[in-house]
Design an enzyme around this catalytic site. Sequence first.
Site, PDB file in Angstrom:
ATOM      1  CG  HIS A  66     -48.808 -21.147  22.481  1.00 59.84           C
ATOM      2  ND1 HIS A  66     -49.377 -20.110  21.782  1.00 59.84           N
ATOM      3  CD2 HIS A  66     -49.758 -21.601  23.324  1.00 59.84           C
ATOM      4  CE1 HIS A  66     -50.633 -19.948  22.185  1.00 59.84           C
ATOM      5  NE2 HIS A  66     -50.891 -20.839  23.117  1.00 59.84           N
ATOM      6  CD  GLU A  90     -51.437 -19.771  33.485  1.00 60.41           C
ATOM      7  OE1 GLU A  90     -51.702 -20.504  32.510  1.00 60.41           O
ATOM      8  OE2 GLU A  90     -52.075 -18.718  33.721  1.00 60.41           O
TER       9      GLU A  90
END
Length: 336
Positions: free
Chosen positions: A141, A72
């Site tokens: 998540h 990321e």
Amino acid sequence: MTATETVTADPAERKTTYREAMREALRDALRADERVFLMGEDVGRYGGCFGVSLGLLEEFGPDRIRDAPLSESAFVGAGIGAALAGMRPVVEIMTVNFSLLALDQILNNAATLLHMSGGQLAVPIVIRMTTGAGRQLAAQHSHSLEGWYAHIPGLRVLAPATIADARHMLAPALADPDPVLIFEHGSLYNASGDLPVDAGPVDLDHAAIRRPGTDISLITYGGSLPKALTAADELAGDGISAEAIDLRTLRPLDDATIAASVARTHRAVIVDEGWRTGSLAAEISARITERNFYDLDAPVERVCSAEVPIPYARRLEEAALPQVGDIVAAARRAVG
């Protein structure tokens, strides 16, 4: 017409889903401006982790739908560099939890470069990510961290809660010279509804009153809006008229709409899937106290997630999240 769309009886509307509305927005942006490209993990051949970019690789090719490696920090940094070079990148981060791996790029680069360069280096990047719980994806998540990003000067933070906003927030976000973060609640992707065919770009500076009311203001955003509207229906059965406000933009907050609503209703319930401590709900509550103290007939109520990592087990997950019953109970306490 895609498989997820059907024609409704009203020719001014058509049935679609939140996911398809996001895909249409991306498709239109890619067609309208050759500087726009999409980059992220699995956005190409896989069609996106949540299926938003399905079919875009075949239509626009690998130069504009770019699969990124599992880093990321690297691909958000690449997006910032592309924005500095004049491109209009849309960077997809799979979930908000993973965005923390790029927090240095978002906070120390994207949000600060315009200020630190004396106005010379704008960073017109759009970063999309899925947020929220309710789908049994466990703690890594499922969290709602958009309140953290709403703390950072230099960013605009958006939370589309409706199909129309999912369809029409991207264009003004790409036109914004500052970095824009779009938080898409995972529970909304399958939501279907009617999309007005003549709807235009969303006004990113103002919240939306989704349901007018006179007795209490329900203030929320994103995936909590459907719960707030359901709670308003239930309260109406008790003779309580609830006004539902969809914040839409979390930074900068539309203080004027919030204050005007509380001045009308004299009571407020803030629904925020983030944790209560240090939350966006706490900020809004403080602003209401600062601006509307003498309008209030009851303390401001907050309905937030339990102060625990989001559990995997369904019943525990449901117990940890704000639910319709919690909103109704808070509203009833405020009304007395």
